[in-house]
Design a protein around this motif. Sequence first.
Motif, short mmCIF file in Angstrom:
data_model
loop_
_atom_site.label_atom_id
_atom_site.label_comp_id
_atom_site.label_asym_id
_atom_site.label_seq_id
_atom_site.Cartn_x
_atom_site.Cartn_y
_atom_site.Cartn_z
N HIS A 134 46.51 35.64 25.24
CA HIS A 134 45.59 36.29 26.17
C HIS A 134 46.39 36.93 27.31
O HIS A 134 47.40 36.39 27.75
CB HIS A 134 44.61 35.24 26.73
CG HIS A 134 43.72 35.77 27.82
ND1 HIS A 134 42.62 36.55 27.60
CD2 HIS A 134 43.78 35.61 29.17
CE1 HIS A 134 42.03 36.84 28.73
NE2 HIS A 134 42.73 36.28 29.70
N ILE A 135 45.94 38.09 27.78
CA ILE A 135 46.49 38.69 28.98
C ILE A 135 45.35 39.24 29.81
O ILE A 135 44.40 39.83 29.29
CB ILE A 135 47.50 39.82 28.66
CG1 ILE A 135 48.11 40.35 29.98
CG2 ILE A 135 46.87 40.92 27.84
CD1 ILE A 135 49.26 41.33 29.77
N ALA A 136 45.41 38.99 31.10
CA ALA A 136 44.38 39.46 32.03
C ALA A 136 45.07 40.14 33.21
O ALA A 136 46.11 39.68 33.69
CB ALA A 136 43.52 38.30 32.53
N VAL A 137 44.49 41.25 33.66
CA VAL A 137 45.01 42.00 34.81
C VAL A 137 43.87 42.24 35.77
O VAL A 137 42.79 42.69 35.36
CB VAL A 137 45.65 43.33 34.38
CG1 VAL A 137 46.11 44.11 35.61
CG2 VAL A 137 46.80 43.08 33.44
N LYS A 138 44.10 41.95 37.05
CA LYS A 138 43.06 42.11 38.05
C LYS A 138 43.57 42.93 39.22
O LYS A 138 44.65 42.66 39.76
CB LYS A 138 42.61 40.74 38.55
CG LYS A 138 41.27 40.76 39.25
CD LYS A 138 40.15 41.02 38.26
CE LYS A 138 38.80 40.95 38.93
NZ LYS A 138 37.69 41.18 37.98
N PRO A 139 42.81 43.95 39.65
CA PRO A 139 43.24 44.74 40.82
C PRO A 139 42.99 43.98 42.11
O PRO A 139 41.97 43.30 42.27
CB PRO A 139 42.36 46.00 40.73
CG PRO A 139 41.14 45.55 40.00
CD PRO A 139 41.59 44.51 39.03
N LEU A 140 43.91 44.13 43.06
CA LEU A 140 43.82 43.51 44.38
C LEU A 140 43.88 44.60 45.44
O LEU A 140 44.15 45.76 45.14
CB LEU A 140 44.96 42.50 44.57
CG LEU A 140 45.05 41.36 43.56
CD1 LEU A 140 46.28 40.52 43.83
CD2 LEU A 140 43.80 40.50 43.61
N PRO A 141 43.64 44.26 46.71
CA PRO A 141 43.74 45.28 47.76
C PRO A 141 45.14 45.87 47.87
O PRO A 141 46.13 45.28 47.43
CB PRO A 141 43.35 44.49 49.03
CG PRO A 141 42.53 43.34 48.53
CD PRO A 141 43.12 42.97 47.21
N GLU A 142 45.21 47.07 48.49
CA GLU A 142 46.46 47.75 48.77
C GLU A 142 47.24 48.08 47.49
O GLU A 142 48.46 47.94 47.44
CB GLU A 142 47.32 46.94 49.75
CG GLU A 142 46.65 46.72 51.10
CD GLU A 142 47.52 45.93 52.06
OE1 GLU A 142 48.63 45.53 51.65
OE2 GLU A 142 47.08 45.74 53.21
N ASN A 143 46.51 48.47 46.45
CA ASN A 143 47.11 48.94 45.20
C ASN A 143 47.98 47.87 44.52
O ASN A 143 48.93 48.20 43.80
CB ASN A 143 47.95 50.20 45.45
CG ASN A 143 47.96 51.11 44.24
OD1 ASN A 143 46.97 51.21 43.52
ND2 ASN A 143 49.08 51.78 44.01
N ALA A 144 47.62 46.61 44.76
CA ALA A 144 48.34 45.51 44.10
C ALA A 144 47.54 45.03 42.89
O ALA A 144 46.33 45.21 42.81
CB ALA A 144 48.56 44.36 45.08
N TYR A 145 48.27 44.41 41.95
CA TYR A 145 47.65 43.89 40.74
C TYR A 145 48.22 42.50 40.45
O TYR A 145 49.35 42.18 40.83
CB TYR A 145 47.91 44.81 39.55
CG TYR A 145 47.13 46.11 39.61
CD1 TYR A 145 45.94 46.27 38.92
CD2 TYR A 145 47.61 47.18 40.38
CE1 TYR A 145 45.22 47.46 38.99
CE2 TYR A 145 46.90 48.37 40.45
CZ TYR A 145 45.71 48.49 39.76
OH TYR A 145 45.01 49.68 39.84
N GLU A 146 47.41 41.74 39.73
CA GLU A 146 47.85 40.41 39.32
C GLU A 146 47.69 40.28 37.81
O GLU A 146 46.70 40.74 37.24
CB GLU A 146 47.01 39.33 40.01
CG GLU A 146 47.37 37.91 39.56
CD GLU A 146 46.49 36.87 40.23
OE1 GLU A 146 46.71 36.61 41.42
OE2 GLU A 146 45.59 36.35 39.55
#
Length: 248
Positions: A134-146
Amino acid sequence: MPNTEPNDMIQDEKEKAPFLKGNLPLAIGAAVLVLGSGLLGYSVGHRQGLTAVGFEADAEQLVEVVQKQKTSLEALNKKLNATTQERDLAVSNANDLFLAVNKARDEHTQAESLAVLYREVLRQRGGLPLSVQHIAVKPLPENAYEYQLDLIQVSPSKARVSGSVEIRLIRGSEILVVPMADKNFNFENYERLTGRWTMPKGFVPEFIEVRLTGAKPVTRRFSWGKGPAIENQSAFLSEIPQTEPNAN
């Protein structure tokens, strides 16, 4: 005619003098008694007046003190009631939390038992090679991703697998390698890798690719899907909701 009036007056004065002389102490005593009675009456009346005034003042002060104590007691009663309600609510919440924790623990134990059972079945059937579960990507504030990457393998001999991970973002012929704080893995059955990176402005990938290097290289590519940004960033990665991109 003989003059008898002066003689009679002289005789009366002589008789009064001994009378006054003999009754003078009695007259003085009567005067003293009358004066003393007057003074005593004034003194008693004056004291009674002062006592009445003092009693009224004491009574007013006592009423004020009682009123203050009553107000204080009412405030204490309200505070006690509020504290009792908070205690009852806390106890109820604690009981609910205790039940929820026990339920979660039971579910986790059950899931672990099933996982062990499934792994044993897979081992008997030849095992499961290293793969991206499994892989998950989530957008965060200030153009950051997790990112959150789950790896899995089941070895028939219960051997550990080790290697490194590379995550690539692909747009046409452009390739951007995601910087990873920890890109190495070493596990027996399962491992989760997490991290964050900042996306270059204007870069929107079409695909996200995961490459595993080890005894046998593994490559999996997923389509890139962007969801809404998180307004309140969490300090813990596990508290951030996950999203799973669509696999090709």
